[in-house]
Design an enzyme around this catalytic site. Structure first.
Site, PDB file in Angstrom:
ATOM      1  CE  LYS A 216      -4.245  -1.940   1.759  1.00 38.84           C
ATOM      2  NZ  LYS A 216      -4.828  -2.508   2.960  1.00 38.84           N
TER       3      LYS A 216
ATOM      4  CE  LYS B 294      -5.400  -8.580  -3.225  1.00 41.26           C
ATOM      5  NZ  LYS B 294      -5.272  -8.190  -1.832  1.00 41.26           N
TER       6      LYS B 294
ATOM      7  CE  LYS C 180     -13.510  -3.887  -1.079  1.00 43.24           C
ATOM      8  NZ  LYS C 180     -13.381  -4.206   0.338  1.00 43.24           N
TER       9      LYS C 180
HETATM   10  P1  TYM Z   1     -10.680  -6.850   2.749  1.00 44.98           P
HETATM   11  O1  TYM Z   1     -11.820  -5.948   3.003  1.00 44.98           O
HETATM   12  O2  TYM Z   1      -9.576  -6.374   1.889  1.00 44.98           O
HETATM   13  O3  TYM Z   1     -11.191  -8.195   2.141  1.00 44.98           O
HETATM   14  C1  TYM Z   1     -12.211  -8.925   2.785  1.00 44.98           C
HETATM   15  C2  TYM Z   1     -11.969 -10.410   2.630  1.00 44.98           C
HETATM   16  O4  TYM Z   1     -11.954 -10.752   1.256  1.00 44.98           O
HETATM   17  C3  TYM Z   1     -10.754 -11.455   0.947  1.00 44.98           C
HETATM   18  N1  TYM Z   1     -10.332 -11.088  -0.400  1.00 44.98           N
HETATM   19  C4  TYM Z   1     -10.041 -11.965  -1.355  1.00 44.98           C
HETATM   20  N2  TYM Z   1     -10.050 -13.313  -1.358  1.00 44.98           N
HETATM   21  C5  TYM Z   1      -9.691 -13.927  -2.514  1.00 44.98           C
HETATM   22  N3  TYM Z   1      -9.328 -13.260  -3.624  1.00 44.98           N
HETATM   23  C6  TYM Z   1      -9.307 -11.917  -3.673  1.00 44.98           C
HETATM   24  N4  TYM Z   1      -8.966 -11.276  -4.778  1.00 44.98           N
HETATM   25  C7  TYM Z   1      -9.662 -11.205  -2.489  1.00 44.98           C
HETATM   26  N5  TYM Z   1      -9.748  -9.887  -2.170  1.00 44.98           N
HETATM   27  C8  TYM Z   1     -10.157  -9.839  -0.883  1.00 44.98           C
HETATM   28  C9  TYM Z   1      -9.736 -10.977   1.973  1.00 44.98           C
HETATM   29  O5  TYM Z   1      -8.685 -11.903   2.105  1.00 44.98           O
HETATM   30  C10 TYM Z   1     -10.596 -10.855   3.207  1.00 44.98           C
HETATM   31  O6  TYM Z   1     -10.743 -12.112   3.834  1.00 44.98           O
HETATM   32  N6  TYM Z   1      -8.034  -6.661   6.926  1.00 44.98           N
HETATM   33  C11 TYM Z   1      -9.183  -7.248   6.331  1.00 44.98           C
HETATM   34  C12 TYM Z   1     -10.478  -6.931   7.066  1.00 44.98           C
HETATM   35  C13 TYM Z   1     -10.436  -7.285   8.507  1.00 44.98           C
HETATM   36  C14 TYM Z   1     -10.482  -8.606   9.047  1.00 44.98           C
HETATM   37  C15 TYM Z   1     -10.396  -8.431  10.463  1.00 44.98           C
HETATM   38  C16 TYM Z   1     -10.585  -9.868   8.486  1.00 44.98           C
HETATM   39  C17 TYM Z   1     -10.329  -6.404   9.532  1.00 44.98           C
HETATM   40  N7  TYM Z   1     -10.322  -7.103  10.724  1.00 44.98           N
HETATM   41  C18 TYM Z   1     -10.439  -9.532  11.313  1.00 44.98           C
HETATM   42  C19 TYM Z   1     -10.605 -10.984   9.358  1.00 44.98           C
HETATM   43  C20 TYM Z   1     -10.531 -10.794  10.758  1.00 44.98           C
HETATM   44  C21 TYM Z   1      -9.301  -6.703   4.908  1.00 44.98           C
HETATM   45  O7  TYM Z   1      -8.791  -5.676   4.571  1.00 44.98           O
HETATM   46  O8  TYM Z   1     -10.091  -7.392   4.132  1.00 44.98           O
END
Ligand code: TYM
Length: 325
Positions: free
Chosen positions: A113, A192, A195
């Site tokens: 990032k 990947k 967003k």
């Molecule tokens: P975030 O919002 O980026 O993504 C949410 C979930 O979607 C999964 N994901 C994907 N899986 C497969 N292929 C992709 N291209 C892809 N893009 C996103 C992410 O791996 C995630 O599981 N930090 C986390 C949010 C969070 C969280 C937590 C998750 C905050 N606290 C506690 C689990 C437990 C995040 O940014 O996810």
């Protein structure tokens, strides 16, 4: 019984990567009566990338609508917004004081990032600690996530382990649950789906826009007649995640045989997305226009979440011997 917990950020709309990588697997786990599920919207995390609260609120509503549309049952699940549970911020601070600085410097997602941002906040740097607090505050056992979150889960375990070393028995060490097939869903440019790369497919888009998005998937320059390599074709890679086995095989054979253009493959993928998610698309619109209903569910969920977060935070303070009330 296992306590399942996962969250998705409200830094934008939920895309196919979020849905296949985390939302669907978490909802599947929540259906098992032996499990107890905590599913939430990480709106505080979104502040690391969006500085306008109103935009985050809007995204939070769309994110909640997506979770509900995908089948989350609020009777059987604790479904809440991260910022409605202020205990998480206190725990994050306590954990910050037990987190080695070099561990955060090594976070892949921070390094990724940072290279794309003009301004880097301390919040972005300590992002994994807030995530550890999200998980440890609810004594979670299992955290279904995509592969990009694996390192954050390892950090959570390390932070909890370091704390437990000094104050035994404080935290439960969570395990990540990452499915092989859906751990990294590709975006329309083959990286990947994310967003932040703006390469995502939002399955809740109006039909015309969804079609346009699918049609913009990057392909090589092979002509209609030429045989194509299915495995390196992004259209096929995405299709095989949503299609049944026979349909998957059919597209593979068609691509490999030739006389089957990428335009046709994209149209087949678009139609598949429309049919596979027809019910969810309808439900999404139903929730999206009913803001007060969604808000109500989140408020009720926060109350249930706080029944757990309060006692866990009290346990942390007690074990630490800190400002006991
Ligand atoms: P975030 O919002 O980026 O993504 C949410 C979930 O979607 C999964 N994901 C994907 N899986 C497969 N292929 C992709 N291209 C892809 N893009 C996103 C992410 O791996 C995630 O599981 N930090 C986390 C949010 C969070 C969280 C937590 C998750 C905050 N606290 C506690 C689990 C437990 C995040 O940014 O996810």
């Amino acid at each position: 019984m296992a306590r399942i917990l996962t969250g998705t950020q409200s830094s934008g709309r939920q895309h196919l990567g979020n849905i296949l990588g985390a939302i669907q697997p978490a909802i599947e786990l929540s259906k098992d009566p032996k499990n107890e599920s905590f599913l939430f919207i990480a709106d505080l995390h979104s502040l690391t990338s969006i500085k306008d609260g109103k935009v985050i609120n809007e995204n939070t509503h769309a994110t909640a609508s997506a979770w509900l549309a995908m089948g989350l049952d609020t009777e059987k699940t604790v479904f809440y917004r991260q910022s409605d549970v202020p205990e998480v911020c206190e725990l994050a601070w306590i954990l910050n004081c037990f987190t080695p600085f070099p561990m955060l410097e090594n976070a892949h997602s921070f390094k990724d990032k940072v290279s794309n941002l003009a301004e880097v906040s301390a919040g972005l740097f300590t992002y994994p600690v807030l995530m550890a607090a999200d998980i440890l505050l609810y004594d979670a056992n299992l955290v279904p996530v995509g592969k990009d979150q694996k390192q954050h889960l390892e950090m959570t375990r390390d932070i909890a382990g370091a704390f437990n070393h000094r104050y035994p028995g404080t935290f439960i060490l969570p395990e990540s649950k990452i499915s092989e097939e859906t751990m990294t869903i590709p975006g329309i440019d083959g990286r990947k789906m994310s967003k932040s790369y703006n390469n995502y497919i939002d399955i809740f888009l109006p039909e015309k826009e969804l079609r346009k998005k699918v049609m913009s998937i990057v392909t090589d320059a092979k002509t209609v007649e030429e045989p194509k390599n299915a495995d390196s074709c992004i259209v096929y890679q995405i299709y095989s995640l949503v299609a049944g086995q026979d349909e998957d095989l059919e597209m593979r054979r068609n691509l490999e045989a030739g006389n089957y253009g990428y335009g046709t493959a994209k149209q087949v993928l678009f139609e598949k997305l429309m049919s596979a998610f027809a019910y969810e698309r309808e439900k999404f619109n139903h929730f999206y226009i009913d803001r007060s209903k969604v808000e109500n569910e989140l408020k009720k969920g926060a109350e249930k979440a706080r029944d757990v977060s309060g006692p866990v935070l009290a346990r942390v303070r007690k074990n630490l011997g800190f400002n006991l009330k």
